[in-house]
Scaffold this motif. Structure first.
Motif, short mmCIF file in Angstrom:
data_model
loop_
_atom_site.label_atom_id
_atom_site.label_comp_id
_atom_site.label_asym_id
_atom_site.label_seq_id
_atom_site.Cartn_x
_atom_site.Cartn_y
_atom_site.Cartn_z
N MET A 15 0.85 -1.17 0.00
CA MET A 15 0.00 0.00 0.00
C MET A 15 0.90 1.24 0.00
N ALA A 16 0.55 2.17 -0.86
CA ALA A 16 1.31 3.42 -0.96
C ALA A 16 1.10 4.26 0.30
N PRO A 17 2.10 5.05 0.70
CA PRO A 17 1.97 5.86 1.91
C PRO A 17 0.76 6.80 1.89
N LEU A 18 0.50 7.47 0.78
CA LEU A 18 -0.65 8.38 0.73
C LEU A 18 -1.97 7.62 0.78
N GLU A 19 -2.01 6.42 0.23
CA GLU A 19 -3.22 5.60 0.33
C GLU A 19 -3.47 5.21 1.79
N PHE A 20 -2.40 4.88 2.50
CA PHE A 20 -2.52 4.54 3.92
C PHE A 20 -3.02 5.74 4.72
N ILE A 21 -2.44 6.90 4.46
CA ILE A 21 -2.87 8.13 5.14
C ILE A 21 -4.34 8.42 4.84
N GLY A 22 -4.72 8.28 3.58
CA GLY A 22 -6.10 8.55 3.19
C GLY A 22 -7.10 7.62 3.86
N ARG A 23 -6.73 6.36 4.05
CA ARG A 23 -7.65 5.39 4.64
C ARG A 23 -7.69 5.42 6.16
N TYR A 24 -6.52 5.50 6.78
CA TYR A 24 -6.43 5.28 8.21
C TYR A 24 -6.06 6.50 9.05
#
Length: 76
Positions: A1-10
């Protein structure tokens, strides 16, 4: 998972602000542009950027503002 995707989700609203340098290069419909939109949505209340209009046309500024504040730009 890309870092920005992680930030966006969690981690929405986890950060107080974000600084995006050369954000005008991220305004188009690309993966990097989508990442900027995700980051702007997660930062409370705004994404502070350092940018300039690349070509000097209004549509360049519109694309960047749409990425950062889509609800405000879409309402008009």
């Amino acid at each position: 998972m890309a870092p920005l995707e992680f930030i966006g989700r969690y981690m929405p609203h986890w950060f107080d602000y974000a600084i995006c340098d050369e954000a005008h290069q991220l305004a188009n419909d690309t993966a990097q542009g989508n990442g900027l939109g995700t980051l702007a949505a997660c930062v409370d209340p705004h994404c502070h950027t350092h940018w300039h209009a690349a070509c000097g046309y209004a549509d360049d500024v519109y694309n960047l503002l749409f990425r950062l504040e889509a609800s405000v730009v879409s309402a008009k």
